[in-house]
Design an enzyme around this catalytic site. Structure first.
Site, short mmCIF file in Angstrom:
data_model
loop_
_atom_site.label_atom_id
_atom_site.label_comp_id
_atom_site.label_asym_id
_atom_site.label_seq_id
_atom_site.Cartn_x
_atom_site.Cartn_y
_atom_site.Cartn_z
N HIS A 14 0.84 -1.20 0.00
CA HIS A 14 0.00 0.00 0.00
C HIS A 14 0.88 1.26 0.00
O HIS A 14 0.61 2.22 -0.73
CB HIS A 14 -0.86 0.07 1.27
CG HIS A 14 -1.88 -1.02 1.42
ND1 HIS A 14 -1.99 -1.78 2.55
CD2 HIS A 14 -2.87 -1.46 0.59
CE1 HIS A 14 -3.00 -2.63 2.44
NE2 HIS A 14 -3.54 -2.48 1.25
N LYS A 49 -17.57 -6.62 6.97
CA LYS A 49 -16.35 -7.36 7.24
C LYS A 49 -16.04 -7.27 8.73
O LYS A 49 -16.57 -6.42 9.43
CB LYS A 49 -15.17 -6.75 6.47
CG LYS A 49 -15.12 -7.13 5.01
CD LYS A 49 -13.76 -6.75 4.46
CE LYS A 49 -13.68 -6.88 2.96
NZ LYS A 49 -12.39 -6.36 2.47
N SER A 60 -2.84 -7.63 3.13
CA SER A 60 -3.08 -7.47 4.57
C SER A 60 -3.41 -8.82 5.19
O SER A 60 -2.99 -9.12 6.31
CB SER A 60 -4.23 -6.49 4.81
OG SER A 60 -3.92 -5.24 4.27
P1 ADP Z 1 -5.98 -6.00 0.79
O1 ADP Z 1 -6.71 -6.43 2.03
O2 ADP Z 1 -6.17 -6.95 -0.35
O3 ADP Z 1 -4.53 -5.66 1.02
P2 ADP Z 1 -7.14 -3.29 0.63
O4 ADP Z 1 -8.61 -3.08 0.55
O5 ADP Z 1 -6.51 -2.84 1.90
O6 ADP Z 1 -6.79 -4.78 0.29
O7 ADP Z 1 -6.41 -2.63 -0.60
C1 ADP Z 1 -6.61 -1.33 -1.05
C2 ADP Z 1 -5.97 -1.15 -2.38
O8 ADP Z 1 -4.57 -1.42 -2.30
C3 ADP Z 1 -6.49 -2.04 -3.50
O9 ADP Z 1 -6.52 -1.27 -4.68
C4 ADP Z 1 -5.45 -3.12 -3.60
O10 ADP Z 1 -5.40 -3.69 -4.89
C5 ADP Z 1 -4.20 -2.33 -3.31
N1 ADP Z 1 -3.11 -3.16 -2.82
C6 ADP Z 1 -3.12 -3.98 -1.75
N2 ADP Z 1 -1.94 -4.61 -1.60
C7 ADP Z 1 -1.14 -4.17 -2.61
C8 ADP Z 1 0.20 -4.47 -3.04
N3 ADP Z 1 0.94 -5.37 -2.39
N4 ADP Z 1 0.66 -3.84 -4.15
C9 ADP Z 1 -0.12 -2.96 -4.80
N5 ADP Z 1 -1.38 -2.65 -4.48
C10 ADP Z 1 -1.89 -3.24 -3.40
#
Ligand code: ADP
Length: 162
Positions: free
Chosen positions: A17, A41, A128
């Protein structure tokens, strides 16, 4: 001024992120990290904790705001005067879901654009849920989250190690 919104659960924030936040904040004038209040969730970290972990990770960045929202993203964006959604794309499986969401939001408000940034290859497998799983099992998470929040995450799972 080009303001973009980066929405997500951030339960908790990861280096994947943060990489997107860093890159998007260089492309746009202002970036708002918007933590989703997701009653459906069952997040491990409370909304307040998720926001605080992001603030701690980002430190002092004048063009980044950390906020939270509930309800429709496009309504939130109108309030924030933004027309650009930022999304990170990891593996192919992200694509299908994100494609649907982008088309749906476009349908709800044609003025809003979703901009995708490819993940840094270093973080392509990082999520996450993976952090939560391995942290709860006592694995080392040094590579996946900033040092400054590492212990806060480990504390949550009662597995803090020195
Ligand atoms: P997650 O629980 O899958 O990490 P989030 O809802 O917190 O998802 O993710 C928010 C955004 O960040 C989404 O657009 C997701 O695709 C992106 N994202 C999550 N992890 C990564 C990563 N490792 N690299 C790039 N983008 C990411």
């Amino acid at each position: 001024m080009k303001i973009c919104v980066y929405p997500g659960s951030f339960d908790p924030i990861t280096n994947g992120h943060l990489d997107i936040i860093d890159r998007a904040s260089k492309v746009f004038d202002k970036l708002i990290v918007a933590v989703l209040v997701n009653p459906g969730k069952n997040p491990v970290f409370t909304l307040e904790e998720r926001v605080q972990l992001i603030k701690d990770s980002i430190g002092d960045a004048p063009n980044i705001e950390v906020d939270s929202f509930s309800g429709l993203l496009i309504d939130y964006m109108i309030n924030k005067n933004s027309k650009i959604i930022i999304k990170g794309l990891r593996v192919v499986t992200d694509f299908e879901y994100e494609f649907q969401m982008a088309l749906l939001n476009k349908n709800l408000n044609p003025d809003i654009e979703t901009v995708f940034m490819m993940t840094n290859s270093k973080y392509s497998y990082l999520s996450s849920s993976m952090i939560k799983e391995i942290a709860s099992l006592g694995a080392n998470i040094d590579e996946f989250v900033p040092d400054i929040i590492k212990n806060k995450i480990l504390d949550k799972f009662n597995v803090r190690k020195g």
